[in-house]
Write an enzyme that holds these catalytic residues in place. Sequence first.
Site, PDB file in Angstrom:
ATOM      1  N   LYS A 172      45.340 -95.701 -24.080  1.00  0.00           N
ATOM      2  CA  LYS A 172      46.106 -96.906 -24.394  1.00  0.00           C
ATOM      3  C   LYS A 172      46.894 -96.719 -25.693  1.00  0.00           C
ATOM      4  O   LYS A 172      48.020 -97.223 -25.835  1.00  0.00           O
ATOM      5  CB  LYS A 172      45.158 -98.103 -24.513  1.00  0.00           C
ATOM      6  CG  LYS A 172      45.844 -99.429 -24.905  1.00  0.00           C
ATOM      7  CD  LYS A 172      46.966 -99.805 -23.931  1.00  0.00           C
ATOM      8  CE  LYS A 172      47.399-101.250 -24.020  1.00  0.00           C
ATOM      9  NZ  LYS A 172      47.614-101.800 -25.332  1.00  0.00           N
ATOM     10  N   GLU A 179      55.603 -96.785 -25.462  1.00  0.00           N
ATOM     11  CA  GLU A 179      56.283 -98.088 -25.414  1.00  0.00           C
ATOM     12  C   GLU A 179      57.213 -98.262 -26.610  1.00  0.00           C
ATOM     13  O   GLU A 179      58.344 -98.736 -26.464  1.00  0.00           O
ATOM     14  CB  GLU A 179      55.242 -99.194 -25.390  1.00  0.00           C
ATOM     15  CG  GLU A 179      55.796-100.611 -25.468  1.00  0.00           C
ATOM     16  CD  GLU A 179      54.700-101.620 -25.718  1.00  0.00           C
ATOM     17  OE1 GLU A 179      54.838-102.420 -26.663  1.00  0.00           O
ATOM     18  OE2 GLU A 179      53.698-101.602 -24.977  1.00  0.00           O
TER      19      GLU A 179
END
Length: 303
Positions: A172, A179
């Site tokens: 993550k 991102e």
Amino acid sequence: MDVGMIGLGKMGANMTTRLLRGGHRVVAYDRDPNAVRTAAAGGATGASSLADLVGHLPERPRVCWVMVPAGAPTDETIDALAALLEPGDIIIDGGNTNYRDGLRAYERCKAKGVALVDAGTSGGIWGLQEGYCLMVGGDDDAVRHCEPIFRTLAPEKGYAHVGPPGAGHFSKMVHNGIEYGLLQAYAEGFEILSAAPFRYDLRQIAELWCHGSVVRSWLLELAVRAFSEDPRLEHIRGYVEDTGEGRWTVQTAIEQSIPAPVITLSLLARFASRQEESFGAKVVAALRNQFGGHAVKTEAPHG
């Protein structure tokens, strides 16, 4: 199955609702009593404390999902739960925890016989509708027991057991680093378009690129929504916060001697967004003025 949800912010509350819709029984707790009342009105069993939450989970092994801010709040919540639970019970950490902190918490829980599963969770406010992408790390038996929860929260093919303890948080972390880079690339591209001599309809361009373009993505679909609501983004401040995972990704890349210039520069761009006026830019302007007379000076203060 029964699950305790600790932390009823935007994501925790929506995850509670999705679990209830999936037929699970949810016992919900938050330090804010209003959040607990809201969850209870939606079908959850409200709890007044962590001890009360644990007491409302008769099914063994108990499963508690922690969805609170990373750092001390998560560590304190996990430690408090581990003291209340029994050997064989399971805690799931779904927050943006640094994987190193997660591994330390795993060892503390293991010493008490409690399993700690790390679930990297992506989906934001759209998770209730679309489902959450879940990157899960942990011991096989604990993860396998929790799979009904994961499969309810995730869309089809949106859940995977990616490795041992720590692997979920690590993946993550890298996900969020990527991102950052994607967001910055779109940001720079649309800024160039906004300054072009052609007066582009940015919503039109964003929507066009959603169809057949190699840069199409869900983020681009969200850009269409943003430009539809505010065509020149005149009502939004260009201040961009970071949750820490971009920093950890860059730090990890440095530790492993892996070049990650795009992610690194996108992180630095977020820092720049928070400056009312950059002192560094003032230094550049002052030096240009010294050697070439280029600086635009502010008016001298009155008085």
